[in-house]
Design a protein around this motif. Structure first.
Motif, mmCIF file in Angstrom:
data_model
loop_
_atom_site.group_PDB
_atom_site.id
_atom_site.type_symbol
_atom_site.label_atom_id
_atom_site.label_comp_id
_atom_site.label_asym_id
_atom_site.label_seq_id
_atom_site.Cartn_x
_atom_site.Cartn_y
_atom_site.Cartn_z
ATOM 1 N N ALA A 1 43.175 27.260 38.682
ATOM 2 C CA ALA A 1 44.024 28.368 38.230
ATOM 3 C C ALA A 1 44.497 28.121 36.814
ATOM 4 N N SER A 2 44.749 29.199 36.103
ATOM 5 C CA SER A 2 45.334 29.155 34.768
ATOM 6 C C SER A 2 46.290 30.335 34.658
ATOM 7 N N THR A 3 46.879 30.524 33.503
ATOM 8 C CA THR A 3 47.801 31.645 33.320
ATOM 9 C C THR A 3 47.429 32.435 32.076
ATOM 10 N N VAL A 4 47.880 33.682 32.050
ATOM 11 C CA VAL A 4 47.810 34.496 30.837
ATOM 12 C C VAL A 4 49.232 34.614 30.316
ATOM 13 N N SER A 5 49.517 33.903 29.252
ATOM 14 C CA SER A 5 50.882 33.791 28.733
ATOM 15 C C SER A 5 51.071 34.651 27.493
ATOM 16 N N SER A 6 52.296 34.658 26.999
ATOM 17 C CA SER A 6 52.569 35.362 25.743
ATOM 18 C C SER A 6 51.811 34.721 24.591
ATOM 19 N N GLY A 7 51.540 33.409 24.682
ATOM 20 C CA GLY A 7 50.743 32.750 23.658
ATOM 21 C C GLY A 7 49.311 33.258 23.641
ATOM 22 N N ASP A 8 48.743 33.488 24.816
ATOM 23 C CA ASP A 8 47.399 34.064 24.900
ATOM 24 C C ASP A 8 47.381 35.478 24.332
#
Length: 329
Positions: free
Chosen positions: A36-43
């Motif tokens: 798993a990974s995330t979609v962050s504000s940085g992405d």
């Protein structure tokens, strides 16, 4: 291997799923099968080049002048070690880990090579793959502003603006852990959640202006960059600190902040977490003091849809990409 990639800057639709070469670990590296990974504000920022005010011209030098320098986004992951380099001693095959790659990205893929001495640790027991993947970004950001820069102390009163977001939910839990009294500001739909994770008081920003409650605070953690110092000055106690997570260039340069004689501070900047920060978060997750909040999960093939959901600006906690299963090595 499959990866979510982008070859040009733009809206969520520039993200596509493609086959890319599977990386090979070097002598001091580990190969992780990403769960798993995330979609962050940085992405979102790297993909769109939508930067905080004043930083617009810095986007391309940082991420790539003509096209993205790193076409695979994703700054945090959880997964299983499937291969190790000849010189690796910290990890073994089949170890369950979580990691934070930060601006190096590369986690929206089925495999990711990580340096053995990088920001990677064993996954805290009791966390799901999705929760472990969501531990690093919000947790290290909140930790940097509250503890490293904000010098939070037991008994402090803390106001968290955007308390239902990725950094906000981590901030509420960390402030409570450090012995502070916490007030969260969020929408009515998130009040129960913010209260459940540790806020003593919760303000619905649509029903009440947080500046008109008559309360004052030692620390104000602004996770959305929507509360300039002029709006918050009257809320800060003597020696109080306004911690701006998404600060503008002007704020980074100290403009628009308090007079030095006031004793108050406006603190902006970029979190630079180390392995010790991840270790603290892992320890707190083990004890249940911190638990990442996951809003929604999307499969890797729907990475563009995950970006679109983040783009709406209403997510609660983290948005997760589910990428693999433990048996798909």
């Amino acid at each position: 291997m499959k990866a979510a990639i982008y070859r040009k800057y733009g809206p969520p639709q520039v993200i596509e799923t493609a086959e890319t070469p599977r990386p090979t670990p070097g002598p001091h590296d580990i190969l992780v099968k990403v769960q798993a990974s995330t979609v962050s504000s940085g992405d979102r920022r790297a993909r769109s080049l939508n930067m905080p005010a004043g930083f617009g011209l810095m986007g391309r030098p940082v991420f790539g002048m003509v096209a993205p320098r790193q076409p695979i986004l994703g700054a945090e992951l959880s997964g299983v070690v499937v291969a190790i380099g000849a010189a690796v001693t910290r990890f073994r095959v089949n170890d369950q880990v979580f990691a934070f790659t930060g601006a190096k990205f590369g986690c929206h893929a089925e495999y990711r090579v990580l340096p053995e001495d990088g920001r990677v640790l064993l996954k805290p027991a009791g966390l799901s793959w999705e929760e472990a993947a969501a531990l690093s970004f919000g947790g290290t950001t909140a930790l940097y502003f509250l503890k490293t820069r904000g010098n939070i102390r037991p008994g402090d009163s803390v106001l968290v603006l955007g308390a239902s977001g990725c950094v906000g939910t981590a901030g509420v839990q960390l402030a409570r852990h450090f012995g502070a009294r916490v007030t969260g500001v969020c929408s009515a739909a998130s009040k129960a959640l913010v209260s459940r994770i540790g806020a003593d008081d919760v303000i619905d920003y649509r029903a009440q202006d947080f500046t008109e409650t008559g309360q004052s605070y030692d620390l104000i953690l602004d996770t959305a960059g929507t509360a300039p110092y002029g709006r918050c000055e009257q809320l800060l106690k003597p020696g109080g600190r306004l911690l701006v997570v998404q600060g503008t260039l002007a704020q980074a340069l100290g403009m628009g902040g308090p007079r030095k004689s006031s004793g108050r501070k406006l603190i902006s900047g970029v979190a630079r977490p180390g392995l010790s920060d991840l270790r603290l978060l892992a320890d707190l997750a083990e004890t249940g003091a911190v638990r990442p909040v996951v809003d929604r999960s999307f499969p890797l093939a729907m990475a563009a849809e995950a970006h679109a959901y983040v783009e709406e600006g209403h997510k609660v906690g983290s948005v997760v990409l589910t990428i693999g299963s433990p048996n798909s090595f």
